[in-house]
Design an enzyme around this catalytic site. Structure first.
Site, PDB file in Angstrom:
ATOM      1  N   HIS A 138      12.865  -2.162   2.115  1.00 23.90           N
ATOM      2  CA  HIS A 138      12.188  -1.244   2.827  1.00 23.90           C
ATOM      3  C   HIS A 138      12.533  -0.853   1.977  1.00 23.90           C
ATOM      4  CE1 HIS A 138       9.409  -2.737   4.670  1.00 23.90           C
ATOM      5  NE2 HIS A 138      10.404  -3.486   5.498  1.00 23.90           N
ATOM      6  N   ARG A 165      12.828   5.590  13.009  1.00 25.54           N
ATOM      7  CA  ARG A 165      11.635   6.321  12.050  1.00 25.54           C
ATOM      8  C   ARG A 165      10.586   6.003  14.147  1.00 25.54           C
ATOM      9  NH1 ARG A 165       8.703   5.565   6.601  1.00 25.54           N
ATOM     10  NH2 ARG A 165       8.034   7.161   7.502  1.00 25.54           N
ATOM     11  N   TYR A 201      10.939   8.848   1.179  1.00 28.51           N
ATOM     12  CA  TYR A 201      11.307   8.138  -0.460  1.00 28.51           C
ATOM     13  C   TYR A 201      11.434   8.305  -1.374  1.00 28.51           C
ATOM     14  CZ  TYR A 201       8.024   5.958   3.155  1.00 28.51           C
ATOM     15  OH  TYR A 201       7.221   5.754   4.136  1.00 28.51           O
ATOM     16  N   ARG A 250       4.587  11.038  -2.547  1.00 36.31           N
ATOM     17  CA  ARG A 250       4.617  10.816  -1.411  1.00 36.31           C
ATOM     18  C   ARG A 250       5.720  11.224  -0.307  1.00 36.31           C
ATOM     19  NH1 ARG A 250       4.664   4.435   1.224  1.00 36.31           N
ATOM     20  NH2 ARG A 250       4.451   5.277   2.973  1.00 36.31           N
ATOM     21  N   PRO A 267       0.573  -0.879   0.118  1.00 40.04           N
ATOM     22  CA  PRO A 267       0.026  -0.105   0.131  1.00 40.04           C
ATOM     23  C   PRO A 267       0.181   0.897  -0.045  1.00 40.04           C
ATOM     24  CG  PRO A 267      -0.231  -1.204   2.060  1.00 40.04           C
ATOM     25  CD  PRO A 267       0.281  -2.271   1.048  1.00 40.04           C
ATOM     26  N   ASN A 268       0.456   2.387  -0.530  1.00 38.79           N
ATOM     27  CA  ASN A 268       1.026   3.653  -0.795  1.00 38.79           C
ATOM     28  C   ASN A 268       2.357   3.344  -1.581  1.00 38.79           C
ATOM     29  OD1 ASN A 268      -1.132   5.083   0.705  1.00 38.79           O
ATOM     30  ND2 ASN A 268      -0.429   4.105   2.326  1.00 38.79           N
ATOM     31  N   ALA A 282       3.161  -0.520   4.917  1.00 43.21           N
ATOM     32  CA  ALA A 282       2.834  -0.842   6.272  1.00 43.21           C
ATOM     33  C   ALA A 282       2.290  -2.060   6.885  1.00 43.21           C
ATOM     34  CB  ALA A 282       1.796   0.515   6.831  1.00 43.21           C
ATOM     35  N   GLU A 291      12.142  -9.472   2.288  1.00 48.41           N
ATOM     36  CA  GLU A 291      11.495  -8.072   2.371  1.00 48.41           C
ATOM     37  C   GLU A 291      12.271  -6.935   2.488  1.00 48.41           C
ATOM     38  OE1 GLU A 291      10.334  -8.402   6.938  1.00 48.41           O
ATOM     39  OE2 GLU A 291      10.487  -5.950   7.196  1.00 48.41           O
ATOM     40  N   ASN A 304       8.641  -5.403  -0.511  1.00 44.37           N
ATOM     41  CA  ASN A 304       8.315  -4.034   0.246  1.00 44.37           C
ATOM     42  C   ASN A 304       7.076  -3.982   0.619  1.00 44.37           C
ATOM     43  OD1 ASN A 304       7.876  -1.412   1.132  1.00 44.37           O
ATOM     44  ND2 ASN A 304       9.135  -0.401  -0.061  1.00 44.37           N
TER      45      ASN A 304
HETATM   46  C1  DQA Z   1       8.512   1.424   3.864  1.00 42.86           C
HETATM   47  C2  DQA Z   1       8.281   1.744   4.888  1.00 42.86           C
HETATM   48  C3  DQA Z   1       7.206   1.555   6.159  1.00 42.86           C
HETATM   49  O1  DQA Z   1       6.587   1.344   7.441  1.00 42.86           O
HETATM   50  C4  DQA Z   1       5.905   2.348   5.525  1.00 42.86           C
HETATM   51  O2  DQA Z   1       4.433   2.494   6.010  1.00 42.86           O
HETATM   52  C5  DQA Z   1       6.146   2.129   4.324  1.00 42.86           C
HETATM   53  C6  DQA Z   1       7.255   2.007   2.988  1.00 42.86           C
HETATM   54  C7  DQA Z   1       9.187   2.109   3.131  1.00 42.86           C
HETATM   55  O3  DQA Z   1      10.116   1.545   2.373  1.00 42.86           O
HETATM   56  O4  DQA Z   1      10.631   2.247   3.440  1.00 42.86           O
HETATM   57  O5  DQA Z   1       4.851   2.511   3.142  1.00 42.86           O
HETATM   58  O6  DQA Z   1       7.853  -0.074   3.940  1.00 42.86           O
END
Ligand code: DQA
Length: 146
Positions: A101, A108, A24, A19, A11-12, A78, A99, A75
């Protein structure tokens, strides 16, 4: 031998580029995926990608990848921090999952320090910006070819 990988974005991540660019980056997801695909193709890696804002769709993509993929890069956004459904999907398949990020989640907010997925993944890469994706490709490729 060609390796087949699934790159999943949760998501996102479709909002990359606009964003929180200070966290990011300014690149869109499409631009990023194009350059990861070019990089992967140069290493005899075939990359399929999928982004969803919906937990169940990510679960289905993980389940279905067992029929064709050698490994998964994810990735989870959240969902990292609370999706037992995604964790169970990863546990239910035999292929390795990395995994990743963009940000250093440990530097953070406290709620980002915990991942419910890491324990069922091969490994975790975080904090290298867009390079987290490339590092994840490298790490998974080395694992699969060794
Ligand atoms: C993320 C880190 C997560 O905490 C966050 O909710 C994201 C992006 C990252 O790529 O740094 O959506 O996965």
């Amino acid at each position: 031998m060609t390796i087949k990988l699934l790159l999943l974005n949760g998501p996102n991540l479709n909002m990359l580029g606009t964003r929180e660019p200070e966290i990011y980056g300014a690149e869109t997801l499409e631009e990023l995926i194009n350059s990861i695909r070019d990089y992967a193709n140069g290493k005899e890696i075939e990359l399929r990608d999928y982004q969803s804002n919906i937990e169940g769709e990510l679960v289905t993509a993980i389940q279905e990848s067992r029929h064709w993929a050698d490994g998964i890069l994810i990735n989870p956004g959240a969902y990292t921090h609370y999706s037992i459904a995604i964790r169970d999907a990863i546990s239910s398949i035999d292929i390795p999952v990395v995994e990743l990020h963009i940000s250093n989640v440990h530097a953070r907010e406290e709620f980002r320090h915990k991942s419910v997925l890491s324990a069922v993944c091969l490994g975790v890469i975080a904090g290298f910006g867009r390079n987290s994706y490339f590092a994840a490709v490298d790490a998974l490729e080395r694992h699969l070819r060794s």
